[in-house]
Design a protein around this motif. Structure first.
Motif: not given
Length: 514
Positions: A340-342, A350-351, A334-336, A363-364
């Motif tokens: 990824r969408d900034e 995080l991405r 979810m965080i990734f 992100a993990t």
């Protein structure tokens, strides 16, 4: 078509949504099912929370289980339709923003992240319920009395978080294998436990029609609503298969089925486990079934004896480990996906996906560290931590509603999910003419249960009368979650633009215009 060819086609499919294939597709059908089943983890949560259901509703609390199962099945079926059309990591975020718009989707994803981090902490701390009963050597701090029990729970939980963080960070393949093996052991353990408890029954299955606690003077509705919280706590997380869509072979075909299958198997297995426990319990009235130190572990060891009981408790400990692993995997994806969408602070870091391990490393780590911080609360204030454990489920229900509610609005406005074919050329999963009715049930159930979970009742959130802040923890948590979320969103709003693809617009028609 070979697996490699299917994966290449899935990568092209993902590109149609505007994303490049970065994660490694190593998750098969069984591993996808395992992701959802291990998040629900009936051995973990039923063992951990049985005393809550029985304490409020007695033997009649069993009937809250099928009610919750039917309600959540309606939610799962709605999710399955979306999973077939949007096989993207960060499922709740991705679905909600396409259904309700960019801001709506952002808050759904943010709420889910907070809920997953707290859920991760509550899963990890469950080891304290089991391991000291297996061996006193696991009671590393003190003898379990006073504050030593809470301190030891934090230590065991942090050790487990370190292990699951390492597994998640370094290999999705090993994570999937551990998940699959763990789920197999859990399924075997549930079946064996049910059979053994049935063979040691002190009463018949009609016990679920008896009334061991409630009376006309106490009323029935309020106690049963509170006892329903136990089933509500258990039957969440089946959507985790959707979080792994970008790592799953043939996700349009596999993920919808595994989302629904994980919930149904969990629901049936949990129902048999509850009946078997009530039939085999040495006593229904001595207070052990409603005690935090008793409950289902007490039934297991007292009925089956020390040796067999401990072997099954080891299986429960393994289930807790796998549950923790699955929750962290879902939170990391979810965080990734949002990064990824900034749309998150520090999205750039995080991405990032490790070129060596093909996993989002930072992100993990973030949910692992966040969960460890939550665990520290338990050292000085166990009541506050138990309150947080309840609140996290309320947040999950709110996040689910942020998907099913705009989906229902779309249906009422005449919007339709596009038809299409999965990787095998078969029609995409669809509810057909039953879609509207099932969607109504999903929203109605979700709204009622979210309210039930969020009511600031002292018996649920502050039985020890710790303080007003624990009593009103649900309301305070909602304010804090959305308040801090609003600040985080404001920080990134300049970079947050809807990236819904042309294909997605075509799929949902006028829905995206809402």
């Amino acid at each position: 078509m070979s697996t490699a060819s299917l994966d290449q086609a899935s990568a092209v499919d993902l590109h149609g949504f505007g994303y490049v294939q970065q994660l490694s597709r190593r998750v098969g059908t069984y591993a996808s099912f395992a992701a959802g089943f291990s998040f629900v983890s009936i051995l973990t949560t039923v063992f951990q929370l049985f005393f809550i259901g029985y304490g409020f509703g007695g033997t009649l609390f069993f009937w809250t289980w099928p009610v919750v199962l039917v309600g959540q099945l309606a939610v799962a079926l709605c999710f399955a339709e979306l999973a077939a059309r949007y096989p993207i990591s960060g499922a709740i975020f991705q679905w909600a923003r396409r259904l309700g718009g960019s801001v709506w989707g952002w808050f759904a994803g943010w709420t889910m992240i907070i809920a997953q981090i707290i859920t991760l902490a509550t899963a990890a701390i469950a080891l304290q319920v089991v391991l000291p009963m297996v061996s006193t050597k696991f009671q590393i701090i003190g003898d379990g009395s006073g504050t030593s029990g809470a301190e030891n729970a934090v230590l065991l939980g942090c050790i487990l978080l370190a292990i699951t963080t390492a597994l998640n960070a370094f290999s999705i393949r090993i994570t999937a294998i551990v998940n699959s093996v763990g789920v197999t052991c859990e399924l075997v353990g549930v079946a064996l436990l049910v059979i053994l408890l049935f063979s040691h029954a002190h009463r018949g299955p009609g016990v679920v029609f008896h009334n061991s606690v409630l009376s006309g003077s106490t009323g029935y509705l309020t106690p049963l609503l509170m006892s329903a919280l136990m089933a509500a706590y258990v039957m969440v997380g089946f959507d985790s298969a959707g979080e792994l869509a970008e790592e799953t072979h043939s996700p349009r075909s596999v993920t919808p089925k595994t989302i629904v299958r994980a919930l149904i198997v969990s629901g049936i297995g949990g129902a048999f486990l509850l009946i078997a426990a009530l039939m085999a319990a040495p006593s229904l009235t001595d207070g052990n079934l409603s005690s935090p130190t008793g409950g289902l572990p007490y039934v297991l060891t007292s009925v089956l004896g020390t040796t067999v009981g401990k072997l099954l408790l080891i299986d429960v400990a393994f289930a807790i480990t796998v549950c923790t692993l699955a929750v962290q995997t879902a939170g990391a994806r979810m965080i990734f996906s949002m990064a990824r969408d900034e749309v998150l602070p520090f999205s750039g870091a995080l991405r990032k996906v490790s070129p060596r391990f093909h996993t989002p490393l930072l992100a993990t780590v973030v949910p692992g560290v966040g969960a460890a911080i939550c665990l520290v609360v338990n050292v000085k204030n166990t009541s506050l931590f138990l309150g947080l454990a309840s609140v996290c489920i309320m947040l999950l229900y709110i996040a689910y509603l942020m998907v099913t509610a705009p989906m229902l609005v779309s249906r009422l406005r005449g919007g339709k999910l596009a038809d299409g074919a999965d990787e095998a050329g078969k029609p995409l999963f669809s509810l057909g003419k039953w879609g509207l009715a099932i969607n109504v049930v999903a929203v109605g159930y979700g709204l009622l249960m979210a309210i039930n979970l969020g009511l600031p009742r002292q018996a649920v959130y502050d039985p020890a009368n710790t303080g007003w802040y624990v009593h009103y923890l649900p309301l305070l948590t909602i304010v804090a979650t959305f308040g801090i979320g609003a600040i985080a969103y404001a920080v990134k709003r300049g970079a947050y633009h809807s990236t819904v693809s042309v294909e997605a617009h075509a799929m949902l028609g006028a829905l995206d215009q809402a």
